[in-house]
Every structure is written in structure tokens, then in C-alpha cells.
Design an enzyme around this catalytic site. Structure first.
Site, short mmCIF file in Angstrom:
data_model
loop_
_atom_site.label_atom_id
_atom_site.label_comp_id
_atom_site.label_asym_id
_atom_site.label_seq_id
_atom_site.Cartn_x
_atom_site.Cartn_y
_atom_site.Cartn_z
N ASN A 183 0.86 -1.19 0.00
CA ASN A 183 0.00 0.00 0.00
C ASN A 183 0.89 1.23 0.00
OD1 ASN A 183 -2.96 -0.95 0.45
ND2 ASN A 183 -1.74 -2.18 1.88
N GLU A 184 0.94 1.89 -1.14
CA GLU A 184 1.84 3.03 -1.32
C GLU A 184 1.23 4.30 -0.73
OE1 GLU A 184 4.72 2.51 -2.40
OE2 GLU A 184 4.58 0.60 -3.45
#
Length: 662
Positions: A183-184
Site C-alpha cells: 500500500n503506497e
């Protein structure tokens, strides 16, 4: 043999109660700046055992209740120590994984069906293949499906998690940008499993497993933030100084989608488990006077005064009683009687760290000097993890030691062969082939055949391919040649230029082999041969690829063995730690600082430039776009500027060192 002594380097000599409070009241006081439960351990192994304890307890609790234990597992290197401990418990203590269900936290996309570099293959290699988990209990996103099927696949993955009763324990590492799973930054707290583009920093970190960034797929199918936060227990592991900045943001700052891991602050049973190096930027470690009654010592006082100078933007000798009182440092006024007395003490401490004689000044009073004056000419070993760290990290000091007639040896610990571009090999082989045609006996066709084979290999080489032994040998020779040229430029005789080629490095990949006794004995043999009065080692443990840490561990282990054996030479030897292009020592820790003139700095740059393979074409420059000589100069300028801002002498540049006491 102690192979992890670098993990025990706690430069601030942090009192135990700061990271291991004795009571709940003490913890409440110390952690007032922290927004998530955080446990700090002096060694990685201790933290890994604590997480393994929790996982084992959950597995046994579920087994006793006749149900499955559902784990969500990441594949990052931060989790490797935990997995190693779980494997040990399975093999030696009978811990069974028969009732365990595993959901892989993410998978790369797109993958071909034969990919060796899937996330699930890494998870199998690091844990699953070594325990008795049932094959049908291992679930992972499928990176080989068609892109138009990804949405439904993610929905089905969520349904599968729900069908198993939800996640009992999520065990994850954290990336340097605060990414959790993949999850950036920008990921929503409500996000579920989905496809996501992997950013450049995450790609660089993943290169440790893949070998080269080019071989990492552009996307990932990942559990979302909401999916992770739905787990009943959540453990976030981080080790090492390179994670200290992001750990502080996750633990102490407000949660934000710019740092996805910070959302764990909203979880009712989340724990961050870190070592002291990863905790080094937390308030209770770096600025303990802000949260508790501080246990003052020389370094803590120096840290507090430097912090105060930077806060009020004054040099040391201009600080007033009011500055101390208004910023929570009245304890120091009580200790010294006045700001003036404290200022003078710290000013003199810092002034005494500055020396133009890193090997000691002959026939001088060395009471307040970092190094002793005798013997006047010392035997010195500079250990360089890669074949250029010596000049990048302490090129000015190295040159000064040679000019002051010390017997300087440079020991290059690894071949550095994976950090050479393929075009350098081609250029080198063009020369050798041409030389062979002009001058060699025409009946000798070894070079010609090798040239043909290497040319064919490089033409067909895929980004994930490991170089052949011949190519790695040539790349190592290129780096040896550059190192010899740099040594000659600095006046180091070639018979004092040692290439140790430690075996742990020779994996052909970024991820190295485990460091072993064989590495340590190679280092120890050199120590026994030279019997140095000074040793310089890499203290730059924030090196993102881990080579510096392993090289330093090898040197410290060799020194420790010599100490146990009662080696007499060690009684008259001092060990100094330098830092390279990745970070700089905090000024409160600096014990020796060597100034450089503009001419000396230019000579250092020229020496770094001798390593031509490490310029623009070097494979592993990292996320920092500056070349190594630029990083080095900027760091040296910044150190000199900091001393100047504190009211000390103004130099062009400075190299800093911290002493290690075995």
C-alpha cells in the site's frame, strides 16, 4: 563467535529504562509522544523472539480451541529474523503449523507462470517450506491472471479471508516510505485488496530480493489498509537505522494516507516492534529530557545543548539562562550553576573533537586530543566494505594519515562485483581482445573464446539473470584496478592494498549469503599480520543493501576473538567508525572530526572519481540522484557548517568519526 556485534553499538549509551521501562507509570511518561504501542529491544533477535512468542501463543490458543489460526504474512526482509525463529521452534521445540492458514499479503503483477521471483516463492523460501503447514492452507493473490480479471479476483480473495473467520494476526514489515504490504503513499484507510502501482522507492527495496529493479513487475495485488486493520492483532517489525525516520513518523506523528503504515494508530491491538537502531529518532531515545527526568551524561548533555542551539538558532556561547529555562533544560542550569558554565563545558568538548592529526600529533600533550601521540608512526588498517568506501567515507583522513607518515593499509572486504554495469565488462573485454590480437601469441585463443562467450551471454542476459563466474570475475577485476589506482593516487603502496573477497558477498545477487566464521577468519588473519594501532571500520549501518553491516560484523567479531585470545597488540589499538554516503554521525556522538581545506576536498573528489565504474552507470546509486562524490562533499560541507553554526571554527569540510571500544 559473535557475528552480530554491530547491533550492540548504542552510541548514546541509552539507559535501559528509556527503551525498557520498569513500570506502567514509567512507560506512560516515556511514551507520551507515541501514538501506537511500541516495544524497543537492543538486539534484533530479542524483538524477533517477542513476535514469535505472540504468534506461537496464538497458534496454540487456536489449536486448543479446535480452530484454525489465520495469519496474514508479508515477505519483507524485516520479517526474516521472525521466520527464522519460528522455523527453529518448529524443528527444535515441536511447534506445529498444521492448524495454520496463511494469506500472503501481496503478490507482484503481472507474473508469468514460471516466475521464480513471486512474493509467495519468497515466503515459501523464508518460512513455509520449512514447517508443516498444509498446502491447501496457503493462499495468495494470483499474479498470473489476466488484467481484466483482477477486480473479481481481489473480491474473491477478500471473501476467502472472511470465510476463514478473518485474520487473527497480521505480521508485516514497513518500507522506507511508510508502505505496508504494498500500500503506497496515498492509499485510503478504507481500501481493500486491489491492484496498485509500485513506486520507485519500493522497487529499490524489493531489488534486495529480485536482484535488479528492472526485473520487478510494475504492479502488485495487495491487501488493502482496511483488510490489514481488520486483523485481530497486528505486528509491525522494523530493524536498523535506515528505518528510524519512518518509524518516528509512524509512531509519533498524526496518521495520514501519505504514510499508510501510520493508520495502525487506529487499531486497538497493534504493536510496533523495533530495535534500538530503528528507534534512534524517537523522542524518548534522542530527546529524553522532553518526556522524563533525564539521566544526564556527557553525551546526553551535549545532545541537549546542540538541540537547544538549533531550536533557538544561536551558537553555544550565546545561549542564556532564559533559553534553558524556557525549553525544559533547567536541570542543566541546576547542574552547572549557569548557562555560561554549561556553554563553556560543551563548547570545549566539541572543540576537542577537532584535530588535523587523526593518527595523533607527535610530541604533543594529548590529554584533550582524540588520538594519542605515541607511537608517532602508527600501523593503520582502513576496512572498506566496497572497493570505494574508503575514499568516499574518509578519503581526506586517509590522505592525511599517509602524509603524516603512518603505515596505512587499506582492506577491501568485498569484490564489489555486482555493482558494475555490463557495459563496463564489454568495454574491458574489447580492450583485452584487442590487446591479445596485437601483442599475444596468435596460437593462444583463450581470450578470444572467452570474449565470444561473454559477448553472447550479455546479449541474451535477462534483468533477473545472475552473472556467470567469468563475468563476475571481470567485474571484480575492474573494481580492483580502480581501487589500486586510488591507492596509488593517495600514496598507499600496493603491497598495503589488500583484497579480502569475503565469501558472504559472492551470491551474485543483492541479497547476500549469511556471514560466517570463514569471513571472520579472513579478517582476523590480516589483523594478526599487521597488528594495527588504529582500525577504521564502516559505521554506516543505514546502507540499504546490508553489506556494510555484515562487513562491520566480520571485523568486530575478529577483534572480539583476538580479545578473547589475549592478543597484546589489541591493548594499544583504537577502533574508529566512519560513515559513508548514506548518513552522517549525530554531532553529540562525534569524537574525532578531521577538517579539510578546499584543496584537500578537491583531492578527495579526484580520488573518488578514480572509481569510474561507480559514476553515472553504477547499478545501485539508490534513490538519491546525486553521485557518490556529490553526496560525500555535501555531507562533509554540512558537518563543517554545523560546527560553524555552533560557534566553532569554520572549515571547508570535515570528516567525522566515533570510537568503538571492544
Amino acid at each position: 563467535m559473535k557475528l552480530n556485534l554491530s547491533s550492540q553499538i548504542v552510541l548514546n549509551k541509552v539507559p535501559e529504562q528509556y527503551y525498557r521501562p520498569r513500570t506502567a507509570v514509567e512507560r506512560s511518561e516515556l511514551t507520551r509522544c507515541e501514538k501506537v504501542f511500541t516495544d524497543i529491544y537492543p538486539k534484533v533477535e530479542e524483538g524477533a523472539c517477542v513476535i514469535a512468542d505472540a504468534v506461537e501463543a496464538e497458534i496454540k490458543r487456536a489449536a486448543a480451541a479446535g480452530r484454525k489460526c489465520v495469519l496474514a504474512l508479508g515477505t519483507g526482509l524485516s520479517l526474516t529474523p521472525v521466520y527464522s525463529e519460528l522455523i527453529r521452534r518448529h524443528k527444535e521445540c515441536g511447534l506445529s503449523f498444521e492448524n495454520v492458514v496463511v494469506f500472503n499479503a501481496y503478490e507482484f503483477f503481472p507474473l508469468n507462470s514460471a516466475s521464480e521471483h513471486s512474493a509467495i516463492s519468497q515466503l515459501r523460501e523464508r518460512l513455509l517450506d520449512h514447517v508443516d503447514i498444509k498446502a491447501e492452507n496457503v493462499h495468495t493473490p494470483d499474479g498470473t491472471i489476466a488484467q481484466d480479471e483482477v477486480f473479481n479476483h481481489c473480491r474473491e480473495y477478500e471473501q476467502l479471508i472472511a470465510a476463514e473467520g478473518g485474520i487473527d494476526v497480521a505480521l508485516l514489515g514497513v518500507g522506507r516510505m511508510g508502505n505496508i504490504a504494498t500500500n503506497e503513499p496515498g492509499s485510503s484507510v478504507s481500501s481493500t485488496s486491489r491492484i496498485i502501482l509500485i513506486d520507485s522507492v519500493a522497487r529499490e527495496e524489493m531489488a534486495n530480493s529480485f536482484g535488479f529493479q528492472e526485473s520487478i513487475p510494475p504492479c502488485s495485488i495487495t491487501m488493502g489498509i482496511h483488510t490489514i486493520l481488520s486483523s485481530r492483532k497486528l505486528y509491525l517489525a522494523a530493524w536498523g537505522e535506515e528505518k528510524s525516520d519512518i518509524v518516528r513518523q509512524i509512531v509519533e506523528e498524526k496518521f495520514t494516507d501519505a504514510i499508510p503504515a501510520s493508520f495502525i494508530q487506529t487499531h486497538n491491538d497493534a504493536k510496533v516492534v523495533i530495535d534500538l537502531a530503528a528507534a534512534s529518532k524517537l523522542t524518548r531515545i534522542v530527546h529524553p529530557w522532553l518526556v522524563t527526568n533525564c539521566e544526564w551524561n556527557d553525551k546526553t548533555i551535549r545532545a541537549a545543548v546542540v538541540w537547544l542551539c538549533q531550536l533557538v538558532k544561536k551558537p553555544i556561547l550565546k545561549l542564556t539562562n532564559k533559553d534553558y529555562n524556557e525549553n525544559g533544560l533547567s536541570d542543566l542550569l541546576a547542574r552547572y550553576g549557569s548557562a555560561y558554565n554549561c556553554n563553556i563545558k560543551i563548547f570545549n568538548d566539541l572543540q576537542h573533537t577537532i584535530t588535523g592529526w587523526p593518527g595523533g600529533k607527535p610530541n604533543a600533550d594529548d590529554t584533550y586530543r582524540p588520538e594519542r601521540s605515541t607511537p608517532a608512526q602508527k600501523r593503520v588498517i582502513i576496512f572498506s566494505p566496497h572497493p570505494d568506501d574508503d575514499v568516499i567515507s574518509m578519503g581526506g583522513t586517509l590522505r592525511r594519515l599517509v602524509q603524516q607518515n603512518h603505515e596505512v593499509h587499506v582492506a577491501y572486504e568485498t569484490s564489489g562485483n555486482i555493482a558494475v554495469g555490463d557495459e563496463e565488462v564489454t568495454r574491458f573485454m574489447h580492450f583485452v581482445n584487442g590487446y591479445n590480437q596485437l601483442f599475444a601469441d596468435n596460437s593462444i585463443d583463450v581470450i578470444k573464446n572467452m570474449y565470444k562467450d561473454i559477448k553472447q551471454f550479455l546479449a541474451n542476459k535477462k534483468p533477473s539473470d545472475i552473472d556467470t563466474p567469468e563475468v563476475r570475475t571481470i567485474k571484480g577485476l575492474i573494481r580492483r584496478g580502480e581501487a589500486r589506482t586510488a591507492c596509488t593516487y593517495n600514496g598507499v603502496p600496493l603491497d598495503r592494498c589488500h583484497f579480502l573477497d569475503l565469501p558472504f558477498y559472492e551470491s551474485g545477487k543483492i541479497e547476500k549469503l549469511p556471514m560466517s566464521a570463514a569471513d571472520v577468519e579472513i579478517v582476523r588473519a590480516l589483523l594478526q599480520k599487521v597488528k594495527p594501532h588504529q582500525i577504521y571500520v564502516a559505521g554506516d549501518l543505514a546502507d540499504p543493501h546490508g553489506t556494510h553491516r555484515k562487513c562491520t560484523d566480520a571485523v568486530l567479531a575478529a577483534i572480539d576473538l583476538e580479545k578473547e585470545a589475549g592478543a597484546e597488540w589489541l591493548n594499544d589499538c583504537r577502533v574508529w567508525m566512519y560513515r559513508g554516503a548514506w548518513a552522517e554521525w549525530e554531532i553529540e556522538n562525534i569524537e574525532m572530526c578531521v577538517p579539510m581545506s578546499p584543496e584537500e576536498l578537491r583531492a578527495k573528489r579526484n580520488c573518488i572519481l578514480k572509481h569510474s565504474s561507480q559514476m553515472e552507470s553504477a547499478p545501485f546509486l539508490g534513490n538519491d540522484e546525486r553521485l557518490f562524490w556529490q553526496r560525500s562533499e555535501d555531507r562533509n560541507h554540512a558537518t563543517a557548517q554545523l560546527y560553524h553554526d555552533l560557534g566553532l571554527a569554520c572549515y571547508e569540510a570535515m570528516e567525522a568519526f566515533v570510537r568503538y571500544i571492544p
